[in-house]
Design an enzyme around this catalytic site. Structure first.
Site, PDB file in Angstrom:
ATOM      1  N   TRP A 434       5.851   1.024  27.229  1.00  0.00           N
ATOM      2  CA  TRP A 434       6.763   0.919  26.093  1.00  0.00           C
ATOM      3  C   TRP A 434       8.116   0.340  26.484  1.00  0.00           C
ATOM      4  O   TRP A 434       8.832  -0.178  25.647  1.00  0.00           O
ATOM      5  CB  TRP A 434       6.933   2.287  25.416  1.00  0.00           C
ATOM      6  CG  TRP A 434       5.676   2.669  24.701  1.00  0.00           C
ATOM      7  CD1 TRP A 434       4.849   3.698  25.022  1.00  0.00           C
ATOM      8  CD2 TRP A 434       5.082   2.003  23.575  1.00  0.00           C
ATOM      9  NE1 TRP A 434       3.771   3.715  24.171  1.00  0.00           N
ATOM     10  CE2 TRP A 434       3.884   2.696  23.267  1.00  0.00           C
ATOM     11  CE3 TRP A 434       5.421   0.902  22.805  1.00  0.00           C
ATOM     12  CZ2 TRP A 434       3.049   2.316  22.225  1.00  0.00           C
ATOM     13  CZ3 TRP A 434       4.589   0.534  21.763  1.00  0.00           C
ATOM     14  CH2 TRP A 434       3.422   1.230  21.483  1.00  0.00           C
ATOM     15  N   TRP A 437       6.755  -3.921  26.919  1.00  0.00           N
ATOM     16  CA  TRP A 437       5.871  -4.800  26.141  1.00  0.00           C
ATOM     17  C   TRP A 437       6.609  -5.513  25.014  1.00  0.00           C
ATOM     18  O   TRP A 437       6.388  -6.679  24.762  1.00  0.00           O
ATOM     19  CB  TRP A 437       4.616  -4.043  25.700  1.00  0.00           C
ATOM     20  CG  TRP A 437       4.367  -3.900  24.241  1.00  0.00           C
ATOM     21  CD1 TRP A 437       4.747  -2.845  23.477  1.00  0.00           C
ATOM     22  CD2 TRP A 437       3.696  -4.808  23.373  1.00  0.00           C
ATOM     23  NE1 TRP A 437       4.347  -3.048  22.188  1.00  0.00           N
ATOM     24  CE2 TRP A 437       3.689  -4.247  22.100  1.00  0.00           C
ATOM     25  CE3 TRP A 437       3.085  -6.054  23.555  1.00  0.00           C
ATOM     26  CZ2 TRP A 437       3.122  -4.866  21.010  1.00  0.00           C
ATOM     27  CZ3 TRP A 437       2.514  -6.669  22.463  1.00  0.00           C
ATOM     28  CH2 TRP A 437       2.537  -6.066  21.207  1.00  0.00           C
ATOM     29  N   HIS A 475       5.722   2.008  11.847  1.00  0.00           N
ATOM     30  CA  HIS A 475       4.335   1.542  11.937  1.00  0.00           C
ATOM     31  C   HIS A 475       3.567   1.959  10.680  1.00  0.00           C
ATOM     32  O   HIS A 475       2.806   1.163  10.120  1.00  0.00           O
ATOM     33  CB  HIS A 475       3.654   2.104  13.190  1.00  0.00           C
ATOM     34  CG  HIS A 475       3.991   1.346  14.434  1.00  0.00           C
ATOM     35  ND1 HIS A 475       5.150   1.538  15.149  1.00  0.00           N
ATOM     36  CD2 HIS A 475       3.326   0.355  15.089  1.00  0.00           C
ATOM     37  CE1 HIS A 475       5.175   0.727  16.184  1.00  0.00           C
ATOM     38  NE2 HIS A 475       4.086  -0.010  16.173  1.00  0.00           N
TER      39      HIS A 475
END
Ligand SMILES: CC(C)(COP(=O)(O)OP(=O)(O)OC[C@H]1O[C@@H](n2cnc3c(N)ncnc32)[C@H](O)[C@@H]1OP(=O)(O)O)[C@@H](O)C(=O)NCCC(=O)NCCS
Length: 545
Positions: A434, A437, A475
């Site tokens: 995390w 990326w 998300h």
């Protein structure tokens, strides 16, 4: 000098008769002296060997070049030569002639010189290459093998898919993913309308800069603006029937990016005001550095001169979520670089769409019955089947977005900071993944959420959990609202990163940690995809039957 080269000279010098001539000829030929090789071969005996030895470079020379010595001296294994800068496998010398081999065998058998100069040993204490104690680490060939296997197995899958379904790729169908009704473009209208929020944020900041608004009022107005950025498009998506899920994801994604950018814009301008105030206090109290002509002139723009439309829109289009008054700029637009990235952008986009249509959609459609029957072993089989195309498309998306698209934007805007990702593929922990990326999001999380929380006295662990929960919310927002279906799968997937990070960090290290990260990426995503697709299918198709 390498061990192989050490053994070369005594053997070549000490072999006798025709065998010695052959050895010398081979040595000369390998050293690139055909004339000497011919002389050596014809001469036979010691004379020929001497001629070849004179014409050929010394064994040290040969060892340095990494050639020849290996053919005459005791064999050394290739990887060590390569590691020492020697030639690759294609540069290996030709295998020795039979008589040369017998010469070597003779030398090995003890038919060598009587003067004791030679070392006849051909064995030494050493480990097998594949044992970890050997320290061997050059697995390039194995990696190539993996790639060949991957290509072969996927070629079979590709053929199987074609035979079973025929060609399903249809570029025209893509348009229908964005448009339900050709006379209604709600997603585009939303994107164009988002300019209102940008200009509102700029206007609030301008008023704050001249003191026409108090800090408190500014904060309230910014909060309202930011909340509207998220709520208004969500309301439109839920209310308008002509919007498609893909169009809605695009519109909401752009609004989410704007939310993060304007949040950063507000924070940085506030920091500038705080700095300006602190400086003014220091100057008034006489404790700060006195300058006759004000501040040292800086090359970039300074607060509040940054509050103009040009700078604002540069930030809106720049491939970053973190605002700065003066971004690092690249000196020029590199046309070849730009064209390459543009080509990749178009090509990979087509490839992703094609793979989704040809590979993912049939697999998902075939999984629906299995889900309805709740046949667990078949569900796992379907999941693993979907994992391959899903993962491939995710990897393509990574390259397409983080390398090609963001670099295109950066190149056009001459935006200098191109660190959009780091080596997440080497992650040995979920935390590392995390951190590496998605650098724009990670940078934003650290700068505008995580570090401020820590500054307010919140514990590190609580701050991390809060970041992941906020990320989980976004998300979910980007999936549930476009699908008009509220299921917590995306939220849970992101929130599950917290215990997963703890588990991997606590129990797995090195390659095991890396494998765990890969497995979580390969399996976690298709689980969420299947959950959503199944629920969407049940809600929209089964209910209406
Ligand atoms: C939560 C998250 C921000 C934590 O990041 P991290 O790098 O593991 O956090 P760390 O605790 O190592 O510290 C990061 C920084 O905070 C600083 N920091 C940590 N604890 C601190 C403390 N007590 N006091 C002051 N500074 C502190 C560190 O020095 C470090 O600073 P640096 O960046 O200048 O080196 C990160 O995991 C993250 O971005 N998660 C969400 C990612 C996400 O959702 N991405 C979505 C992609 S689709």
């Amino acid at each position: 000098m390498e061990p192989g080269a050490e053994g070369a000279e005594p053997e070549a010098l000490l072999a006798t008769g025709r065998e010695a001539a052959a050895v010398a000829a081979a040595a000369a030929a390998l050293a690139g002296s055909p004339a000497a090789a011919a002389a050596a071969a014809e001469g036979g005996g010691g004379g020929g060997a001497a001629a070849a030895a004179a014409a050929a470079p010394s064994a040290e020379d040969m060892g340095e070049r990494g050639q020849g010595a290996g053919a005459v001296g005791p064999p050394t294994h290739q990887p060590r030569r390569r590691a020492a800068g020697g030639p690759g496998p294609r540069q290996q010398p030709p295998s020795p002639e039979p008589n040369l081999r017998s010469a070597r065998q003779g030398a090995g058998d003890g038919a060598g010189p009587p003067d004791g100069r030679a070392d006849f040993r051909c064995h030494k204490l050493q480990d097998s290459l594949l044992s970890s104690a050997s320290g061997y680490s050059n697995y390039r060939g194995i990696l190539n093998w993996c790639v060949v296997m991957l290509v072969l197995s996927n070629a079979r899958l590709f053929l199987e898919n074609l035979i079973k379904y025929g060609i399903l790729v249809d570029p025209i169908q893509v348009i229908s993913l964005f448009l339900k009704d050709p006379y209604s473009w709600p997603s585009l209208c939303l994107v164009i309308g988002s300019n209102v929020f940008i200009l509102a944020a700029l206007h609030i900041e301008k008023r704050l800069a001249v003191g026409a608004l108090s800090e408190r009022s500014g904060t309230v107005l910014h909060t309202l603006n930011l909340l509207t950025i998220l709520c208004f498009p969500a309301w439109v998506v839920l209310a308008v029937t002509s919007i498609t899920p893909v169009g809605a994801v695009l519109a909401l994604g752009i609004h989410t990016i704007l939310f993060l950018k304007l949040f950063s814009f507000k924070d940085v301008n506030r920091w500038c005001r705080e700095k300006r105030q602190a400086k003014a206090v220091r100057t008034r109290s006489g404790s700060g550095p006195q300058k006759a002509n004000g501040d040292v002139a800086s090359s970039g723009v300074s607060y509040p001169a940054n509050l103009n439309c040009k700078d604002m829109y540069y930030f809106v289009f720049a491939p970053t979520l973190c605002y700065e008054l003066n971004f690092p700029r690249s000196p020029r637009i590199r046309k070849r670089f730009l064209l390459r990235r543009l080509f990749e952008m178009l090509f990979f986009l087509q490839l992703m769409v094609g793979l989704i249509q040809q590979w993912m959609v049939p697999t998902i459609q075939n999984s629906m019955k299995t889900f309805r029957d709740m046949d667990y072993s078949r569900i796992i089989e379907r999941l693993l089947k979907l994992a391959v195309p899903n993962h491939l498309i995710w990897l393509l998306f990574f390259y397409w977005f983080f390398h090609s698209t963001l670099n295109v934007m950066a190149e056009i805007l001459q935006f200098g900071d191109r660190e959009f990702y780091r080596d997440w593929w080497n992650s040995e922990s979920v935390t590392y993944f995390w951190q590496n990326w998605n650098i724009p999001v990670h940078k934003w999380c650290l700068r505008h959420f995580y570090k401020p929380m820590i500054k307010w006295g919140v514990g590190k662990w609580t701050a991390q959990v809060a970041v992941f929960l906020v990320s989980a919310f976004f998300h979910e927002y980007l999936v549930s609202v476009p699908l008009k279906m509220f299921r917590p799968w995306a939220f849970m997937g992101m929130a599950a990163q917290i215990p997963l990070a703890w588990f991997v960090g606590r129990f797995l290290r090195g390659n095991y940690g890396n494998a765990a990260v890969w497995i979580s990426l390969m399996i976690g995503q298709p689980v969420a995809v299947l959950m959503y697709v199944h629920d969407y299918y049940v809600l929209n198709y089964e209910g209406s039957q």
